[in-house]
Structure formats: structure tokens, C-alpha cells
Motif scaffolding. Structure first.
Motif, PDB file in Angstrom:
ATOM      1  N   ALA A   1       2.522  -8.293 -25.762  1.00 49.16           N
ATOM      2  CA  ALA A   1       1.651  -7.085 -25.063  1.00 49.16           C
ATOM      3  C   ALA A   1       2.464  -5.741 -24.901  1.00 49.16           C
ATOM      4  CB  ALA A   1       1.019  -7.766 -23.680  1.00 49.16           C
ATOM      5  N   ILE A   2       1.552  -4.746 -24.782  1.00 54.40           N
ATOM      6  CA  ILE A   2       2.094  -3.633 -24.493  1.00 54.40           C
ATOM      7  C   ILE A   2       1.671  -3.049 -23.252  1.00 54.40           C
ATOM      8  CG2 ILE A   2       2.416  -1.252 -25.371  1.00 54.40           C
ATOM      9  CD1 ILE A   2       1.405  -2.132 -28.132  1.00 54.40           C
ATOM     10  N   PHE A   3       2.725  -2.400 -22.394  1.00 52.87           N
ATOM     11  CA  PHE A   3       2.132  -1.811 -21.288  1.00 52.87           C
ATOM     12  C   PHE A   3       2.431  -0.387 -21.202  1.00 52.87           C
ATOM     13  CE2 PHE A   3       3.641  -1.958 -16.272  1.00 52.87           C
ATOM     14  CZ  PHE A   3       2.218  -2.209 -15.909  1.00 52.87           C
ATOM     15  N   LEU A   4       1.440   0.342 -20.883  1.00 52.47           N
ATOM     16  CA  LEU A   4       1.400   1.734 -21.216  1.00 52.47           C
ATOM     17  C   LEU A   4       1.230   2.474 -20.095  1.00 52.47           C
ATOM     18  CD1 LEU A   4       0.998   4.204 -23.485  1.00 52.47           C
ATOM     19  CD2 LEU A   4      -1.343   3.690 -23.116  1.00 52.47           C
ATOM     20  N   GLY A   5       1.917   3.562 -19.761  1.00 47.50           N
ATOM     21  CA  GLY A   5       1.728   4.528 -18.710  1.00 47.50           C
ATOM     22  C   GLY A   5       0.650   5.490 -18.909  1.00 47.50           C
ATOM     23  N   ALA A   6       0.899   6.659 -19.265  1.00 51.62           N
ATOM     24  CA  ALA A   6      -0.108   7.628 -19.699  1.00 51.62           C
ATOM     25  C   ALA A   6       0.273   8.278 -20.797  1.00 51.62           C
ATOM     26  CB  ALA A   6      -0.320   8.514 -18.342  1.00 51.62           C
ATOM     27  N   ILE A   7      -0.689   9.069 -21.473  1.00 49.88           N
ATOM     28  CA  ILE A   7      -0.557   9.876 -22.494  1.00 49.88           C
ATOM     29  C   ILE A   7      -0.955  11.246 -22.349  1.00 49.88           C
ATOM     30  CG2 ILE A   7      -0.899  10.277 -24.966  1.00 49.88           C
ATOM     31  CD1 ILE A   7       0.949   7.950 -24.430  1.00 49.88           C
ATOM     32  N   GLY A   8      -0.293  12.375 -22.493  1.00 52.39           N
ATOM     33  CA  GLY A   8      -0.911  13.665 -22.362  1.00 52.39           C
ATOM     34  C   GLY A   8       0.272  14.539 -21.902  1.00 52.39           C
ATOM     35  N   HIS A   9       0.693  15.745 -22.672  1.00 50.81           N
ATOM     36  CA  HIS A   9       1.732  16.561 -22.214  1.00 50.81           C
ATOM     37  C   HIS A   9       1.239  17.983 -22.289  1.00 50.81           C
ATOM     38  CE1 HIS A   9       5.688  18.571 -22.382  1.00 50.81           C
ATOM     39  NE2 HIS A   9       6.339  17.341 -22.391  1.00 50.81           N
ATOM     40  N   PRO A  10       1.603  18.894 -21.290  1.00 49.24           N
ATOM     41  CA  PRO A  10       1.254  20.028 -20.980  1.00 49.24           C
ATOM     42  C   PRO A  10       1.214  21.053 -22.161  1.00 49.24           C
ATOM     43  CG  PRO A  10       2.744  19.537 -19.430  1.00 49.24           C
ATOM     44  CD  PRO A  10       2.579  18.218 -19.940  1.00 49.24           C
ATOM     45  N   ASP A  11       2.631  20.800 -22.730  1.00 52.45           N
ATOM     46  CA  ASP A  11       3.117  21.626 -23.798  1.00 52.45           C
ATOM     47  C   ASP A  11       2.591  21.137 -25.166  1.00 52.45           C
ATOM     48  OD1 ASP A  11       4.497  22.850 -21.676  1.00 52.45           O
ATOM     49  OD2 ASP A  11       6.332  21.856 -22.124  1.00 52.45           O
ATOM     50  N   VAL A  12       1.908  20.264 -25.221  1.00 49.00           N
ATOM     51  CA  VAL A  12       1.540  19.780 -26.669  1.00 49.00           C
ATOM     52  C   VAL A  12      -0.246  20.287 -26.625  1.00 49.00           C
ATOM     53  CG1 VAL A  12       1.270  18.041 -28.166  1.00 49.00           C
ATOM     54  CG2 VAL A  12       3.198  17.975 -26.758  1.00 49.00           C
ATOM     55  N   LYS A  13      -0.515  20.658 -27.692  1.00 47.55           N
ATOM     56  CA  LYS A  13      -1.977  21.086 -27.807  1.00 47.55           C
ATOM     57  C   LYS A  13      -3.087  19.710 -27.740  1.00 47.55           C
ATOM     58  CE  LYS A  13      -5.168  23.050 -31.359  1.00 47.55           C
ATOM     59  NZ  LYS A  13      -5.277  22.527 -32.507  1.00 47.55           N
ATOM     60  N   PRO A  14      -3.987  20.016 -26.764  1.00 46.89           N
ATOM     61  CA  PRO A  14      -4.779  18.573 -26.595  1.00 46.89           C
ATOM     62  C   PRO A  14      -5.232  17.999 -27.718  1.00 46.89           C
ATOM     63  CG  PRO A  14      -5.320  20.374 -25.098  1.00 46.89           C
ATOM     64  CD  PRO A  14      -4.205  20.777 -26.122  1.00 46.89           C
TER      65      PRO A  14
ATOM     66  N   VAL B   1      -1.545  -8.885 -30.000  1.00 44.06           N
ATOM     67  CA  VAL B   1      -0.924  -8.053 -29.038  1.00 44.06           C
ATOM     68  C   VAL B   1      -1.895  -6.896 -28.496  1.00 44.06           C
ATOM     69  CG1 VAL B   1      -0.205  -6.511 -31.018  1.00 44.06           C
ATOM     70  CG2 VAL B   1       0.713  -6.462 -28.742  1.00 44.06           C
ATOM     71  N   SER B   2      -2.023  -7.014 -27.115  1.00 40.15           N
ATOM     72  CA  SER B   2      -2.982  -6.134 -26.685  1.00 40.15           C
ATOM     73  C   SER B   2      -2.431  -4.957 -25.491  1.00 40.15           C
ATOM     74  CB  SER B   2      -4.092  -7.001 -25.903  1.00 40.15           C
ATOM     75  OG  SER B   2      -4.835  -7.519 -26.912  1.00 40.15           O
ATOM     76  N   MET B   3      -2.952  -3.938 -25.126  1.00 41.33           N
ATOM     77  CA  MET B   3      -2.255  -2.982 -24.649  1.00 41.33           C
ATOM     78  C   MET B   3      -2.974  -2.436 -23.381  1.00 41.33           C
ATOM     79  SD  MET B   3      -1.373   0.920 -26.067  1.00 41.33           S
ATOM     80  CE  MET B   3      -2.867   1.570 -26.286  1.00 41.33           C
ATOM     81  N   PHE B   4      -2.425  -2.579 -22.108  1.00 38.43           N
ATOM     82  CA  PHE B   4      -2.814  -2.265 -20.981  1.00 38.43           C
ATOM     83  C   PHE B   4      -2.354  -0.990 -20.068  1.00 38.43           C
ATOM     84  CE2 PHE B   4      -2.700  -6.400 -22.251  1.00 38.43           C
ATOM     85  CZ  PHE B   4      -4.314  -7.028 -22.026  1.00 38.43           C
ATOM     86  N   GLU B   5      -3.284  -0.451 -19.662  1.00 39.80           N
ATOM     87  CA  GLU B   5      -3.159   1.023 -19.184  1.00 39.80           C
ATOM     88  C   GLU B   5      -3.807   1.331 -17.771  1.00 39.80           C
ATOM     89  OE1 GLU B   5      -4.258   4.059 -21.845  1.00 39.80           O
ATOM     90  OE2 GLU B   5      -6.016   2.772 -22.629  1.00 39.80           O
ATOM     91  N   PRO B   6      -3.321   2.356 -17.067  1.00 42.20           N
ATOM     92  CA  PRO B   6      -4.419   3.003 -16.192  1.00 42.20           C
ATOM     93  C   PRO B   6      -5.266   3.743 -16.864  1.00 42.20           C
ATOM     94  CG  PRO B   6      -2.030   3.364 -15.581  1.00 42.20           C
ATOM     95  CD  PRO B   6      -2.071   2.873 -16.953  1.00 42.20           C
TER      96      PRO B   6
END
Ligand code: IPM
Ligand code: MN
Length: 349
Positions: free
Chosen positions: A67-80, A270-275
Motif C-alpha cells: 500500500a501507499i501512504f500519502l500526505g499531501a500534494i501541492g506546492h506554492p512555487d509550482v504552477k497549479p 496496491v492502493s493509496m490512502f490519503e487525507p
């Protein structure tokens, strides 16, 4: 022994997964399983340094985990869009994680913005299709940059993709829920191709599940009912974009993004879990964000791995901590720091 790939991602993602892992470790001893974790530094910082988002070799490695345990994706300096599409959606698509399972459950003692509604009323799950629809990337520009510019974005709905998602929802209803009511959320009055297919498949498959009550609601109406009569819902199944939208609404009625967890699932793979929430960069490193969403996504991961007892117990403990300790579920208002909340859950466990 389960092999878990940990992807903290960006912003507060690391703070979230740390607490999630703390609780999973506490469960290990008690329930007699073991997690072997390996961290991957995928995310905005690596992209800015190296230009890499999801290298092919890393993707292949990820397929070898349980399994994959993910936090969060998204960075202020990278274009949405770059990291969202290149990493998060790419993982969902490449690993064919066709269900996004998002429980909407109000724990006792947690405040909801819905007046006169409580834990008995707000307790349902959303099964969001996770590989097709408007997310598939079909479409394009014509005459881009001119006054005659055309942008077309098409919703892709295959009988195969719709059917496997619906089947998951029906089986979930049959196996996991007491009330066994399945609501298809669509827009059959306007999207007369896409949701015609969904609706036909829904009623076809429904004949195989006589114990499940079939229900239908348009997406606009469901947004109203989720606020006015959330107790009507038990399991909601819907397409990718509608599922994205209504689960943010769901997160709010269950007490906020601080507790909203989800799983990107392909049964047996394999599955992925995240907030559900984002990387909340403004809070990074401050120790104020609520880690319960990560902790609850860890519980969902355990459930997926077959450790249902441990998963159920973590959920109970989270409910206890919510009702007896936390002042609020909002970042900075919990009465405890991020790691203290993790400690409370781990110790109670
Ligand atoms: C979610 C998020 C993602 C989505 C974004 C970040 C691409 O909003 O997981 O709900 O739209 O699916
Ligand atoms: Mn979303």
C-alpha cells in the motif's frame, strides 16, 4: 508484514504522515502485524530541484508495495496542475485505483455546521469513480491564444469503468453497511449521454443485489440534501468530478478537512490512502494542523490490508479523542499540537 511506501509530499504532508505512522506503529504491537516503511521524496521540492515528478522507475517500485501512504500534494512555487496531474492523478491512473472511497462520518462531540444534526444523521460513504470522467484529460484547444479560441474538455465514461465502480459500491453496501441504501448521484436531466450509461448500468447491476435499495439524485439536489437531510444517505456512488465536489461538502459537515480521510483503491492491488485536504503550505512546520485525517486514512489502509480489527479500534479511539480531548478539529484550535494529537491517539490505542 506489510510493505508500505510513504509519500509525505508537500507542505504539511510530512507532519500529517508522521502522526499517521505513529498510530500505525502503536497498532502494530497490539494487533501483531508489522509495517515495513520506505519513504519517497516525490513532490514539489524534488520537482523544483530536478524536474522529476514521477519517474518511471519509482512508479515501478511503488507497484511492489502492499500500500501507499500519502500526505499531501501541492506546492506554492509550482504552477497549479503540474503536481496534481503529474503526481496525484498520475498515481491514481497508472495504478488504476478506480475507486476513491471517502467516508463522511461525524464523530460524537465534533461540531458540525449543520444545525440540529448529529452523529446519527451524518454517517455515509461516497464511492467516487477515480480514473475517468472529466479527469481523463480528453479534449484540447483549437486556435489557442486567439480571440476564436476553443477549449473542449470531455467526460469519458466507459461501460467497463462505470461498471467496476458501481460493483464496488454495491458490494460495499452488501458487505459493510447496515442500511444498505445506494444512491447514484448524477445529472441525468442534462448529461444525457454520460449519466444515461451510468443509470442503465446502475439498474442492470442492481438486479444482482436484491438486498440493496436503489436510489437516485441529481448532483445539485444532492448538494442540497447533504445539508438539509444528510441522514437520507448511506452509500453514494458517483463520477469523478461530482465525487470530488460533494466530498469537500461532506468533509465540512463531518467537522472539516482535519478529519476527512480517503482511499484510492483497486481491490486486491496496491492502493493509496490519503487525507482529502491539501498540503496547507501556510501551516508547514508550525505543528498546528490536525493529523486525524492522516490517522483515519491509516486506519482505512489497515482495513484494506485485512487488518479490520485494528482499523476499527483506531476509529473508536479517534472518536474518543475527538469527544473527550480536542477543543476543535480546526488547525491551531485543537488545544493540542499536531504531534500531541498523534500521541493521544497512540497512547489510547
Ligand atoms: C482531491 C483533490 C484532487 C482531485 C486534486 C488535488 C487534483 O482535490 O483528491 O479531491 O481533484 O481529485
Ligand atoms: Mn478534491
Amino acid at each position: 508484514m506489510y510493505k508500505i511506501a510513504v509519500l509525505p509530499g508537500d507542505g504539511t504532508g510530512l507532519e500529517q504522515v508522521n502522526e499517521g505512522l505513529k498510530v500505525l506503529k502503536a497498532a502494530e504491537k497490539k494487533y501483531g502485524f508489522k509495517l515495513e516503511t520506505e519513504h519517497y521524496d516525490l513532490g514539489g521540492d524534488r520537482y523544483l530541484k530536478t524536474g522529476e515528478i514521477l519517474p518511471e522507475s519509482v512508479l515501478e517500485e511503488l507497484k511492489t508495495f502492499d500500500a501507499i501512504f500519502l500526505g499531501a500534494i501541492g506546492h506554492p512555487d509550482v504552477k497549479p496542475g503540474i503536481l496534481e496531474k503529474g503526481l496525484l492523478l498520475n498515481l491514481r491512473f497508472q495504478l488504476d485505483l478506480y475507486v476513491n472511497l471517502r467516508p463522511v462520518k461525524l464523530f460524537p462531540g465534533v461540531s458540525t455546521p449543520l444545525k440540529d444534526k448529529g452523529p446519527d444523521d451524518i454517517d455515509f460513504v461516497v464511492v467516487r469513480e477515480n480514473t475517468e470522467g472529466l479527469y481523463a484529460g480528453a479534449g484540447g484547444f483549437l486556435r489557442k491564444g486567439t480571440p476564436q479560441e476553443v477549449a473542449v474538455q470531455e467526460s469519458v465514461n466507459t461501460r467497463f469503468g462505470v461498471e467496476r465502480c458501481l460493483r464496488y459500491a454495491f458490494e460495499y453496501c452488501r458487505d459493510k453497511r447496515d442500511r444498505k441504501k445506494l444512491t447514484l448521484c448524477g445529472k441525468t436531466n442534462v448529461l444525457t449521454y454520460a449519466f444515461d450509461l451510468w443509470e442503465r448500468a446502475f439498474y442492470d447491476i442492481g438486479t444482482e443485489f436484491p438486498g440493496v435499495e436503489l436510489d437516485y439524485a441529481h448532483v445539485d439536489a444532492i448538494s442540497m440534501w447533504m445539508v438539509k437531510n444528510p441522514e437520507w444517505f448511506d452509500v453514494i456512488v458517483t463520477d469523478n468530478l461530482f465525487g470530488d465536489i460533494i466530498t469537500d461538502l461532506g468533509a465540512m459537515i463531518q467537522g472539516g478537512m482535519g478529519i476527512a480521510a480517503g482511499g484510492n483503491i483497486h481491490p486486491g492491488k496496491v492502493s493509496m490512502f490519503e487525507p482529502i485536504g491539501g498540503s496547507a503550505p501556510k501551516y508547514t512546520g508550525k505543528g498546528v494542523i490536525n493529523p486525524l485525517a492522516s490517522i483515519c486514512s491509516g486506519a482505512m489502509m489497515l482495513d484494506h490490508l485485512g487488518e479490520g480489527d485494528a482499523a476499527g479500534r483506531i476509529e473508536e479511539v479517534v472518536a474518543e479523542v475527538c469527544s473527550s480531548k480536542l477543543k476543535s478539529l480546526n488547525a491551531g484550535q485543537m488545544g493540542y499540537s499536531t504531534s500531541e494529537v498523534g500521541d493521544l491517539v497512540a497512547e489510547a490505542l
